[in-house]
Design a protein around this motif. Structure first.
Motif, PDB file in Angstrom:
ATOM      1  N   ILE A 345     -11.194   7.150   2.235  1.00  0.00           N
ATOM      2  CA  ILE A 345     -11.602   7.312   3.631  1.00  0.00           C
ATOM      3  C   ILE A 345     -12.522   8.521   3.721  1.00  0.00           C
ATOM      4  O   ILE A 345     -12.141   9.636   3.341  1.00  0.00           O
ATOM      5  N   MET A 346     -13.759   8.302   4.224  1.00  0.00           N
ATOM      6  CA  MET A 346     -14.750   9.377   4.252  1.00  0.00           C
ATOM      7  C   MET A 346     -15.730   9.145   5.396  1.00  0.00           C
ATOM      8  O   MET A 346     -15.856   8.026   5.915  1.00  0.00           O
ATOM      9  N   LYS A 347     -16.406  10.194   5.815  1.00  0.00           N
ATOM     10  CA  LYS A 347     -17.446  10.079   6.814  1.00  0.00           C
ATOM     11  C   LYS A 347     -18.657   9.373   6.226  1.00  0.00           C
ATOM     12  O   LYS A 347     -18.981   9.549   5.047  1.00  0.00           O
ATOM     13  N   ASN A 348     -19.320   8.570   7.036  1.00  0.00           N
ATOM     14  CA  ASN A 348     -20.504   7.861   6.582  1.00  0.00           C
ATOM     15  C   ASN A 348     -21.580   8.864   6.156  1.00  0.00           C
ATOM     16  O   ASN A 348     -21.947   9.752   6.918  1.00  0.00           O
ATOM     17  N   GLY A 349     -22.068   8.733   4.943  1.00  0.00           N
ATOM     18  CA  GLY A 349     -23.042   9.669   4.397  1.00  0.00           C
ATOM     19  C   GLY A 349     -22.430  10.707   3.493  1.00  0.00           C
ATOM     20  O   GLY A 349     -23.150  11.405   2.762  1.00  0.00           O
ATOM     21  N   GLN A 354     -12.378  12.224   2.331  1.00  0.00           N
ATOM     22  CA  GLN A 354     -11.578  13.259   2.986  1.00  0.00           C
ATOM     23  C   GLN A 354     -10.098  13.059   2.690  1.00  0.00           C
ATOM     24  O   GLN A 354      -9.345  14.020   2.551  1.00  0.00           O
ATOM     25  N   LYS A 355      -9.684  11.810   2.638  1.00  0.00           N
ATOM     26  CA  LYS A 355      -8.301  11.486   2.299  1.00  0.00           C
ATOM     27  C   LYS A 355      -8.250  10.103   1.669  1.00  0.00           C
ATOM     28  O   LYS A 355      -9.208   9.323   1.755  1.00  0.00           O
ATOM     29  N   ILE A 356      -7.110   9.820   1.059  1.00  0.00           N
ATOM     30  CA  ILE A 356      -6.931   8.541   0.364  1.00  0.00           C
ATOM     31  C   ILE A 356      -5.621   7.922   0.842  1.00  0.00           C
ATOM     32  O   ILE A 356      -4.583   8.594   0.881  1.00  0.00           O
ATOM     33  N   LEU A 357      -5.691   6.646   1.227  1.00  0.00           N
ATOM     34  CA  LEU A 357      -4.493   5.897   1.593  1.00  0.00           C
ATOM     35  C   LEU A 357      -4.027   5.103   0.383  1.00  0.00           C
ATOM     36  O   LEU A 357      -4.740   4.238  -0.126  1.00  0.00           O
ATOM     37  N   TYR A 358      -2.815   5.420  -0.091  1.00  0.00           N
ATOM     38  CA  TYR A 358      -2.202   4.669  -1.188  1.00  0.00           C
ATOM     39  C   TYR A 358      -1.195   3.688  -0.581  1.00  0.00           C
ATOM     40  O   TYR A 358      -0.272   4.100   0.125  1.00  0.00           O
ATOM     41  N   SER A 359      -1.402   2.417  -0.836  1.00  0.00           N
ATOM     42  CA  SER A 359      -0.519   1.400  -0.269  1.00  0.00           C
ATOM     43  C   SER A 359      -0.116   0.408  -1.347  1.00  0.00           C
ATOM     44  O   SER A 359      -0.924   0.008  -2.184  1.00  0.00           O
ATOM     45  N   PHE A 395      11.072 -28.089   7.419  1.00  0.00           N
ATOM     46  CA  PHE A 395      10.427 -26.993   6.690  1.00  0.00           C
ATOM     47  C   PHE A 395      11.133 -25.695   7.043  1.00  0.00           C
ATOM     48  O   PHE A 395      11.341 -25.386   8.221  1.00  0.00           O
ATOM     49  N   ARG A 396      11.507 -24.920   6.009  1.00  0.00           N
ATOM     50  CA  ARG A 396      12.165 -23.639   6.199  1.00  0.00           C
ATOM     51  C   ARG A 396      11.477 -22.580   5.348  1.00  0.00           C
ATOM     52  O   ARG A 396      11.153 -22.823   4.180  1.00  0.00           O
ATOM     53  N   SER A 397      11.266 -21.421   5.955  1.00  0.00           N
ATOM     54  CA  SER A 397      10.634 -20.311   5.237  1.00  0.00           C
ATOM     55  C   SER A 397      11.333 -19.011   5.623  1.00  0.00           C
ATOM     56  O   SER A 397      11.577 -18.760   6.809  1.00  0.00           O
ATOM     57  N   LYS A 398      11.663 -18.205   4.613  1.00  0.00           N
ATOM     58  CA  LYS A 398      12.250 -16.885   4.832  1.00  0.00           C
ATOM     59  C   LYS A 398      11.415 -15.872   4.055  1.00  0.00           C
ATOM     60  O   LYS A 398      11.241 -16.017   2.841  1.00  0.00           O
ATOM     61  N   ALA A 399      10.901 -14.874   4.754  1.00  0.00           N
ATOM     62  CA  ALA A 399      10.065 -13.854   4.106  1.00  0.00           C
ATOM     63  C   ALA A 399      10.556 -12.471   4.496  1.00  0.00           C
ATOM     64  O   ALA A 399      10.810 -12.189   5.673  1.00  0.00           O
ATOM     65  N   ASN A 400      10.692 -11.605   3.505  1.00  0.00           N
ATOM     66  CA  ASN A 400      11.061 -10.208   3.721  1.00  0.00           C
ATOM     67  C   ASN A 400      10.093  -9.329   2.940  1.00  0.00           C
ATOM     68  O   ASN A 400       9.862  -9.565   1.748  1.00  0.00           O
ATOM     69  N   SER A 401       9.545  -8.333   3.594  1.00  0.00           N
ATOM     70  CA  SER A 401       8.527  -7.514   2.932  1.00  0.00           C
ATOM     71  C   SER A 401       8.787  -6.029   3.135  1.00  0.00           C
ATOM     72  O   SER A 401       9.390  -5.609   4.133  1.00  0.00           O
ATOM     73  N   LEU A 402       8.325  -5.257   2.174  1.00  0.00           N
ATOM     74  CA  LEU A 402       8.340  -3.789   2.229  1.00  0.00           C
ATOM     75  C   LEU A 402       6.914  -3.315   2.045  1.00  0.00           C
ATOM     76  O   LEU A 402       6.229  -3.732   1.102  1.00  0.00           O
ATOM     77  N   GLN A 403       6.437  -2.423   2.965  1.00  0.00           N
ATOM     78  CA  GLN A 403       5.052  -1.970   2.909  1.00  0.00           C
ATOM     79  C   GLN A 403       4.980  -0.442   3.091  1.00  0.00           C
ATOM     80  O   GLN A 403       4.913   0.051   4.217  1.00  0.00           O
ATOM     81  N   PRO A 404       4.979   0.304   1.996  1.00  0.00           N
ATOM     82  CA  PRO A 404       4.828   1.763   2.097  1.00  0.00           C
ATOM     83  C   PRO A 404       3.357   2.176   2.111  1.00  0.00           C
ATOM     84  O   PRO A 404       2.521   1.587   1.413  1.00  0.00           O
ATOM     85  N   ASN A 405       3.023   3.165   2.939  1.00  0.00           N
ATOM     86  CA  ASN A 405       1.667   3.703   3.045  1.00  0.00           C
ATOM     87  C   ASN A 405       1.741   5.233   2.984  1.00  0.00           C
ATOM     88  O   ASN A 405       2.472   5.857   3.757  1.00  0.00           O
ATOM     89  N   PHE A 406       0.967   5.834   2.074  1.00  0.00           N
ATOM     90  CA  PHE A 406       0.963   7.284   1.907  1.00  0.00           C
ATOM     91  C   PHE A 406      -0.469   7.802   2.001  1.00  0.00           C
ATOM     92  O   PHE A 406      -1.352   7.355   1.246  1.00  0.00           O
ATOM     93  N   TYR A 407      -0.711   8.740   2.944  1.00  0.00           N
ATOM     94  CA  TYR A 407      -1.995   9.402   3.068  1.00  0.00           C
ATOM     95  C   TYR A 407      -1.951  10.705   2.281  1.00  0.00           C
ATOM     96  O   TYR A 407      -1.072  11.545   2.504  1.00  0.00           O
ATOM     97  N   ARG A 408      -2.922  10.874   1.371  1.00  0.00           N
ATOM     98  CA  ARG A 408      -2.964  12.078   0.553  1.00  0.00           C
ATOM     99  C   ARG A 408      -4.384  12.637   0.524  1.00  0.00           C
ATOM    100  O   ARG A 408      -5.360  11.919   0.754  1.00  0.00           O
ATOM    101  N   THR A 409      -4.491  13.928   0.226  1.00  0.00           N
ATOM    102  CA  THR A 409      -5.788  14.525  -0.042  1.00  0.00           C
ATOM    103  C   THR A 409      -6.241  14.087  -1.422  1.00  0.00           C
ATOM    104  O   THR A 409      -5.424  13.642  -2.237  1.00  0.00           O
ATOM    105  N   PRO A 410      -7.560  14.197  -1.733  1.00  0.00           N
ATOM    106  CA  PRO A 410      -8.003  13.807  -3.081  1.00  0.00           C
ATOM    107  C   PRO A 410      -7.225  14.499  -4.205  1.00  0.00           C
ATOM    108  O   PRO A 410      -6.939  13.852  -5.220  1.00  0.00           O
ATOM    109  N   PRO A 411      -6.814  15.789  -4.067  1.00  0.00           N
ATOM    110  CA  PRO A 411      -5.988  16.381  -5.130  1.00  0.00           C
ATOM    111  C   PRO A 411      -4.577  15.825  -5.195  1.00  0.00           C
ATOM    112  O   PRO A 411      -3.859  16.058  -6.169  1.00  0.00           O
TER     113      PRO A 411
END
Length: 809
Positions: A345-349, A354-359, A395-411
């Protein structure tokens, strides 16, 4: 270098179809019976006089005529066989170079002896083209071995599939998928996963019908694609087994077993198949929105465990009456996961983020689809037929999901974290009843019928925020959506010859649709409940002219409807990831299409089709923006779409050992819509695709096959302009064990060119999406058949095919 080699291979595929046969000869003639009446569907075999070796086989047309092309000079004789007649033929004759030899009519004498066991063995061509449909005979393709139905559709003539697994036919979306003549009610991701669960070993053919008659359901503005499953229909007891492996990033396995027992009073049949193996795809999404760049990269894995079965019985009460039942099911357990997903994630140009989303995420899905059918058939020798079907689907469908999202600086310093869970069970119950009756009227045929269908869907979306490892339900993001739909239909269809050269078909279908969608949530919305009740009429007609034995002209018209998928009507938001979500649209309208089609068939081989389609309220996926840093995918009705289409198909027998097929499809589409400021669509695109296949008989029982397709740049979802999409496959087949077994080895997507890319600039967001699946594979399949090969008889087709597509994830 790869592009150069790919272009060279595709050029050779096309070039092989264009080799002139100026020195080859041809034979034509007519078969009649001892009363002077023409004999359709008679088998005509050409033998070399010198050693009585078989040279070519043809089947007579409806007017008893046949033609054989691509023949070498020499001395030949013909034999003719047809059920109910004694064997006939011609005397020996001389065929000269480049000669068009016209035989005198060959007369067959009626055989008054009783027909007992007859051994018939035929090999269908890979592609059959008729005036109203194209048939892809899966059994006739080496490179189809080890594939699934979804992969085969990608390679079928005139069919394209976009990055979201949406299927188009001749440039039009809204295709209806049928299974054995019955409409599939599941759609979206559930449909694509179901198609991936069907092994090629279970498929007999894929039929693509662009302009169906009034007898078919009116749904599907692009026509229908009918997947015909194999049916073991031989007398006696017959079995076959198939086992296969595919090698790519990870190994994959499939197997199937078929058994059938048939005698004069009963027919019992059944089959089972499975499919295992991890699949991997890469996806990249580059987005510029509000002067911010989001550069996302994801590796997705799916690990399916799939089981399919079908069993049934036909009881022959007497020569005219048959009663039967069929039960079929699909069980699919799959784990979806994305690994090391991240977004810069960065400003155009700016050169640095600026930061990185790890998902990353994991979703476990269990799907089951069970269908039950009971049927009755009456047919007499005069051509009168009555068919009654009662069906029930679950028709039967069962779905369960886990979605972690972590925002970090480049370091790597953690800035924020957001972890979600959700549970999304779906239940769909389908009930249908239909009756079809047809009878001769003078020289024509009258067809009438009626159908009742009732569909109930229940969707639950429970959303949880995970805080310190504890699941906390978020009622503002959770909902229930129930949808019911009742369609009552009736049709009449009449087919009649108009003299010796003209024939016509005309009909009309009436459908009354009653539907209600109810959203149950803690935050009422204006579209919580949407009710509809409407009646539509869908006329269809066709006029055919056969001025001579070499030419046939067909003009057809039909009006069709495409209703929204069930989840597309659910107005609640479903988060795909931290930066992207999707939502339905309860106010979606059905899209209507008027289709005009003109077809010319030359020498029963070369088909040229011109068509025009106007689509009102064209429906498509749209990527839109509402928030500062997020986009969402929804479905909207555009104002209209106009499509002009051209298709040409031709098989060639270049030599005795080299056969080829080629089809090209070209279309021009106009898209228009106005959703407000910066949200106008006015696109005009010319696109084309072609498919070519070469078959080389190297020695007796050893065949080499080379096939490939190319899709030009086109439009996805109304706003995405795409790059070309193409591939080349090669395969080898060896017949073993006195023709009871065979082994097929194929290498798919040889040059790794089957990848997608599309660019959209709409609603204030610029998007560049690209990716690639695991299309390059080495596949090995072995099949062995037990039992006899006596004359076959038809199995019953059920009445639920029209209801199994519109279930969406």
């Amino acid at each position: 270098m790869k592009q150069l080699l790919t272009a060279l291979i595709i050029f050779l595929l096309v070039k092989g179809n264009c080799i002139a046969q100026n020195n080859s000869a041809s034979i034509s003639g007519k078969i009649i019976d001892d009363k002077g009446v023409t004999t359709p569907s008679a088998s005509v075999a050409l033998f070399t006089s010198k050693d009585s070796s078989l040279n070519k086989v043809a089947i007579t047309s409806n007017n008893g005529e046949f033609e054989m092309q691509g023949l070498k000079p020499g001395r030949y004789f013909l034999t003719v066989t047809s059920v109910g007649y004694k064997k006939g033929g011609s005397k020996s004759f001389e065929l000269k170079e480049a000669q068009s030899y016209f035989l005198a009519p060959i007369t067959l004498s009626t055989d008054h002896t009783k027909l007992t066991d007859v051994n018939v063995q035929t090999k269908k061509p890979m592609i059959e083209v008729t005036a109203d449909k194209i048939i892809f005979n899966v059994e006739g393709s080496i490179n189809a071995a080890g594939s699934n139905a979804f992969e085969l559709l990608q390679k079928s003539p005139g069919v394209t599939i976009d990055k979201d697994d949406n299927i188009s036919l001749k440039g039009k979306n809204g295709v209806r998928i049928y299974i054995d003549g019955k409409l599939s009610q599941i759609g979206g991701k559930d449909l694509s996963e179901f198609l991936r669960s069907i092994n090629s070993a279970d498929l007999e053919s894929i039929e693509m019908i662009s302009n169906p008659s009034a007898k078919y359901d009116a749904s599907g503005n692009a026509g229908i694609i009918d997947l015909r499953l194999k049916k073991n229909k031989n007398f006696g007891t017959n079995e076959s087994i198939t086992a296969g492996m595919a090698f790519a990033h990870s190994p994959k396995a499939n197997s199937s077993f078929n058994i059938n027992h048939r005698d004069k009073t009963i027919n019992i049949f059944g089959n089972y198949s499975n499919n295992f193996g991890q699949r991997r795809t890469f996806q990249n999404l580059y987005r510029i929105q509000n002067d911010t760049i989001y550069d996302q990269h994801t590796i997705n894995y799916s690990d399916p465990h799939i089981h399919n079965f079908k069993t049934g019985m036909d009881f022959f009460i007497n020569a005219k009456n048959t009663i039967g039942f069929i039960v079929n099911g699909n069980f699919n357990t799959v784990t979806y996961s994305n690994v090391d997903g991240y977004a810069l994630i960065m400003k155009n140009g700016s050169a640095a983020p600026q930061k990185i989303l790890y998902s990353s995420g994991v979703q476990n899905v269990e799907r089951s689809n069970l269908n039950y059918n009971i049927n009755y058939r009456y047919a007499n020798s005069k051509g009168t037929e009555l068919m009654i079907d009662g069906d029930m689907g679950r028709f039967r469908s069962k779905a369960n999901s886990l979605q972690p999202n972590f925002y970090r600086t480049p370091p790597g310093v953690l800035l924020d974290e957001k972890i979600y869970r959700n549970s999304t069970p779906t239940d769909i119950d389908i009930e249908t009843f239909k009756i079809d009756y047809e009878t001769p009227v003078n020289k024509g045929k009258l067809e009438v019928g009626a159908k009742y269908s009732n569909v109930k869907t229940k969707n639950i979306f429970d959303f949880f925020n995970v805080i310190s490892g504890v699941n906390i339900m978020d009622s503002s993001r959770s909902d229930k959506f129930n949808y019911t739909e009742n369609v009552n239909a009736g049709y009449i269809n009449f087919t009649n010859p108009l003299g010796k050269k003209w024939s016509m078909r005309a009909g009309v279908r009436m459908e009354n649709t009653i539907s209600e969608g109810d959203l149950i949530s803690n935050h009422p919305q204006p579209d919580d409940t949407v009710k509809r009740n409407y009646v539509d009429f869908f006329p269809s007609a066709a006029l055919t002219l056969t001025p001579n034995e070499k030419n046939s002209f067909n003009f057809s018209y039909s009006r069709r409807i495409d209703r929204p998928n069930y989840s597309d009507l659910n107005p609640f938001e479903d988060r795909i990831d931290e930066l992207t979500y999707q939502k339905g649209n309860a106010f979606l309208r059905p899209q209507y299409t008027n289709i005009f089609e003109f077809t010319h068939t030359y020498k029963s081989h070369f088909n040229t089709t011109l068509s025009y389609s106007h689509i009102k309220d064209f429906r498509t996926n749209i990527i839109d923006t509402t928030e500062i840093n997020r986009v969402f995918r929804t479905v909207k009705n555009l104002a209209s779409q106009d499509i002009f289409n051209f298709n040409f198909s031709a098989p060639f027998a270049i030599t005795k050992w080299w056969n080829t097929f080629f089809t090209v499809n070209a279309y021009n589409s106009f898209y228009k819509a106005d959703f407000g400021q910066n949200k106008k669509i006015d696109l005009n695109i010319f696109a084309y695709n072609f498919f070519a296949q070469q078959t080389f008989t190297l020695t007796e029982g050893l065949i080499f096959e080379l096939s490939g397709f190319y899709n030009s740049p086109t439009i996805w979802g109304g706003t995405f302009k795409t790059d070309p999409f193409y591939n080349v496959d090669a395969g080898l087949q060896k017949v073993l064990f006195k023709k009871k077994g065979n082994i097929k080895i194929s290498y798919t997507d040889i040059f790794k060119t089957q990848k997608f890319r599309g660019i959209s600039d709409f609603g204030g967001a610029y998007l560049d999406i690209s990716g690639r699946g695991e299309s390059t594979q080495l596949r090995i399949n072995f099949t062995y058949r037990f039992g006899n090969n006596q004359v076959k008889a038809n199995q019953h087709k059920t009445g639920l095919e029209d209801e199994n597509k519109r279930i969406n994830n």
